[in-house]
Design a protein around this motif. Structure first.
Motif, PDB file in Angstrom:
ATOM      1  N   VAL A 143     -74.851 -41.366 -97.439  1.00 60.03           N
ATOM      2  CA  VAL A 143     -75.180 -41.952 -96.134  1.00 60.03           C
ATOM      3  C   VAL A 143     -73.969 -42.714 -95.600  1.00 60.03           C
ATOM      4  O   VAL A 143     -73.377 -42.350 -94.582  1.00 60.03           O
ATOM      5  CB  VAL A 143     -76.407 -42.899 -96.208  1.00 60.03           C
ATOM      6  CG1 VAL A 143     -76.687 -43.514 -94.834  1.00 60.03           C
ATOM      7  CG2 VAL A 143     -77.634 -42.148 -96.700  1.00 60.03           C
ATOM      8  N   GLY A 144     -73.577 -43.767 -96.308  1.00 55.73           N
ATOM      9  CA  GLY A 144     -72.519 -44.651 -95.824  1.00 55.73           C
ATOM     10  C   GLY A 144     -71.132 -44.056 -95.828  1.00 55.73           C
ATOM     11  O   GLY A 144     -70.222 -44.589 -95.177  1.00 55.73           O
ATOM     12  N   SER A 145     -70.943 -42.934 -96.503  1.00 57.83           N
ATOM     13  CA  SER A 145     -69.596 -42.367 -96.594  1.00 57.83           C
ATOM     14  C   SER A 145     -69.088 -41.771 -95.286  1.00 57.83           C
ATOM     15  O   SER A 145     -67.953 -41.309 -95.231  1.00 57.83           O
ATOM     16  CB  SER A 145     -69.535 -41.309 -97.705  1.00 57.83           C
ATOM     17  OG  SER A 145     -70.470 -40.276 -97.466  1.00 57.83           O
ATOM     18  N   ILE A 146     -69.894 -41.805 -94.225  1.00 56.89           N
ATOM     19  CA  ILE A 146     -69.367 -41.351 -92.927  1.00 56.89           C
ATOM     20  C   ILE A 146     -68.260 -42.281 -92.416  1.00 56.89           C
ATOM     21  O   ILE A 146     -67.595 -41.953 -91.434  1.00 56.89           O
ATOM     22  CB  ILE A 146     -70.465 -41.213 -91.851  1.00 56.89           C
ATOM     23  CG1 ILE A 146     -71.181 -42.549 -91.596  1.00 56.89           C
ATOM     24  CG2 ILE A 146     -71.422 -40.122 -92.184  1.00 56.89           C
ATOM     25  CD1 ILE A 146     -71.885 -42.595 -90.270  1.00 56.89           C
ATOM     26  N   ILE A 147     -68.054 -43.415 -93.076  1.00 52.97           N
ATOM     27  CA  ILE A 147     -66.919 -44.269 -92.685  1.00 52.97           C
ATOM     28  C   ILE A 147     -65.593 -43.653 -93.125  1.00 52.97           C
ATOM     29  O   ILE A 147     -64.531 -44.122 -92.724  1.00 52.97           O
ATOM     30  CB  ILE A 147     -67.061 -45.704 -93.241  1.00 52.97           C
ATOM     31  CG1 ILE A 147     -66.888 -45.742 -94.756  1.00 52.97           C
ATOM     32  CG2 ILE A 147     -68.388 -46.316 -92.812  1.00 52.97           C
ATOM     33  CD1 ILE A 147     -66.852 -47.150 -95.343  1.00 52.97           C
ATOM     34  N   TYR A 148     -65.670 -42.607 -93.970  1.00 58.62           N
ATOM     35  CA  TYR A 148     -64.460 -41.914 -94.424  1.00 58.62           C
ATOM     36  C   TYR A 148     -64.320 -40.578 -93.674  1.00 58.62           C
ATOM     37  O   TYR A 148     -65.316 -40.020 -93.209  1.00 58.62           O
ATOM     38  CB  TYR A 148     -64.537 -41.636 -95.927  1.00 58.62           C
ATOM     39  CG  TYR A 148     -64.661 -42.882 -96.763  1.00 58.62           C
ATOM     40  CD1 TYR A 148     -63.538 -43.630 -97.099  1.00 58.62           C
ATOM     41  CD2 TYR A 148     -65.910 -43.334 -97.202  1.00 58.62           C
ATOM     42  CE1 TYR A 148     -63.654 -44.793 -97.845  1.00 58.62           C
ATOM     43  CE2 TYR A 148     -66.027 -44.496 -97.956  1.00 58.62           C
ATOM     44  CZ  TYR A 148     -64.891 -45.218 -98.272  1.00 58.62           C
ATOM     45  OH  TYR A 148     -65.010 -46.373 -99.004  1.00 58.62           O
ATOM     46  N   PRO A 149     -63.101 -40.034 -93.589  1.00 58.35           N
ATOM     47  CA  PRO A 149     -62.923 -38.701 -93.009  1.00 58.35           C
ATOM     48  C   PRO A 149     -63.382 -37.635 -94.007  1.00 58.35           C
ATOM     49  O   PRO A 149     -62.669 -37.319 -94.965  1.00 58.35           O
ATOM     50  CB  PRO A 149     -61.415 -38.615 -92.752  1.00 58.35           C
ATOM     51  CG  PRO A 149     -60.800 -39.579 -93.716  1.00 58.35           C
ATOM     52  CD  PRO A 149     -61.799 -40.681 -93.902  1.00 58.35           C
TER      53      PRO A 149
ATOM     54  N   ASN B  20     -67.107 -49.841-102.197  1.00 56.22           N
ATOM     55  CA  ASN B  20     -67.788 -48.635-101.727  1.00 56.22           C
ATOM     56  C   ASN B  20     -68.281 -48.860-100.309  1.00 56.22           C
ATOM     57  O   ASN B  20     -68.081 -49.925 -99.714  1.00 56.22           O
ATOM     58  CB  ASN B  20     -68.949 -48.256-102.659  1.00 56.22           C
ATOM     59  CG  ASN B  20     -69.940 -49.395-102.861  1.00 56.22           C
ATOM     60  OD1 ASN B  20     -70.085 -50.267-102.014  1.00 56.22           O
ATOM     61  ND2 ASN B  20     -70.621 -49.391-103.995  1.00 56.22           N
ATOM     62  N   ALA B  21     -68.929 -47.840 -99.754  1.00 52.82           N
ATOM     63  CA  ALA B  21     -69.387 -47.933 -98.367  1.00 52.82           C
ATOM     64  C   ALA B  21     -70.419 -49.042 -98.176  1.00 52.82           C
ATOM     65  O   ALA B  21     -70.404 -49.750 -97.153  1.00 52.82           O
ATOM     66  CB  ALA B  21     -69.963 -46.587 -97.924  1.00 52.82           C
TER      67      ALA B  21
END
Length: 322
Positions: free
Chosen positions: A96-102, A155-156
């Motif tokens: 979920v939160g990893s959309i902060i990464y490309p 982490n995210a």
């Protein structure tokens, strides 16, 4: 004739795939853990891997792949052969939160859900010497000591919760990047950093040993397994929430028969009283039986994305160097 040949070829491929699924698993399974050893994700993965091999009849081998908030590991699983021999233990940070990464993969389209294992309390914990015991006291100390508090960014979930904390309190934190919760916890215990948001599984042993203190449970309700820890609403910063959970995912197009075997092994493990006790000891609430299905995880994951992605995007949260 050409159409007939194509049809025959497709039928042969389907029969081969079905035979492989029937014989699955015939060799060890790799469970990719998207963080270094020592964190909550690693701990739960090892508990489940040890128990699931009884049902699967094959070893489940842990592979720790850290970096970029877990997105490197999840990308490896997205690109793996969809044969059931490479899966990952996913959670809010990685799915979920990893959309902060490309990202080089699609969190909604490139995975097959296997099942939800747990709903987890996310705890804000502090070094023992920090002169605050709850969120209200923490904010008061930060106002009196501006720009001094250090906040682990491993982490995210940590990144998002730290920024939401800043927005909710009007106070700034100094983010300190780490590659995982294990190394971060080591430095929190030593007093090198001040604050950490982490799964209860990582925090509770150190809390119980008296090495760190709990500031709040960042959940809307108190956890049934750690009921003595107050929520953010009760502790002085209403609405400061962060999700925590664990589930298994496989690459897209993994055969349904293979998913069913992996799910059955997971469900069998979660029904084991010894495993449930270990979950409770780590502060994890076992997911309901309905959520343990592939469909249950799919619905849960969809709801988490629909809840959190607008919040992350509206807050303009992006990754910091790790």
């Amino acid at each position: 004739m050409k159409k007939i040949a194509v049809a025959v070829a497709l039928a042969l491929l389907a029969s081969v795939a079905a035979a492989h699924a029937q014989n699955y698993p015939s060799r060890p399974i790799t469970l990719v853990v998207p963080f270094p050893p020592g964190g909550s994700t690693d701990a739960i993965a090892r508990i489940m891997a040890e128990r699931m091999k009884q049902s699967l009849g094959q070893p489940v081998i842990i592979e720790n792949v850290g970096g970029a908030g877990g997105s490197i590991a999840v990308g490896r699983v997205a690109r793996a052969d969809p044969d059931g021999y490479t899966i990952d233990i996913g959670q809010w940070d990685t799915h979920v939160g990893s959309i902060i990464y490309p990202l080089t993969y699609d969190l909604q389209k490139d995975f097959e859900p296997i099942g939800l294992m747990s709903i987890n309390a996310q705890l804000m914990v502090a070094k023992k010497a920090l002169p605050a015991d709850d969120l209200k006291g923490l904010v008061a100390w930060m106002k009196a000591n501006p720009d001094k508090i250090t906040f682990v960014n491993q982490n995210a979930a940590a990144q998002v919760s730290g920024i939401l904390f800043e927005k909710a309190t009007g106070q700034k934190v100094q983010f300190i990047p780490y590659r995982g919760a294990g190394p971060a916890m080591t430095d929190l215990v030593s007093g090198t950093v001040d604050l950490l948001v982490v799964q209860a599984a990582v925090a509770l042993p150190q809390v119980q040993a008296g090495n760190i203190k709990v500031i709040a449970n960042l959940s809307p309700q108190r956890s049934s397994v750690v009921p003595n820890i107050p929520t953010s609403d009760e502790s002085g910063v209403p609405g400061l929430y962060m999700s925590g959970w664990f589930g298994f995912f496989a690459p897209k197009a993994t055969p349904k028969e293979v998913i069913a075997k992996l799910n059955a092994a997971m469900v069998d493990a979660l029904a084991d009283p010894a495993i449930r006790k270990r979950y409770a000891d780590l502060g994890l609430d076992v997911a309901s039986r309905e959520q343990q299905t592939p469909e249950g995880l799919a619905a849960f994951h969809k709801a988490e994305i629909e809840k959190w992605w607008p919040i992350i995007k509206a807050a303009g949260i992006g990754a910091q160097a790790q």
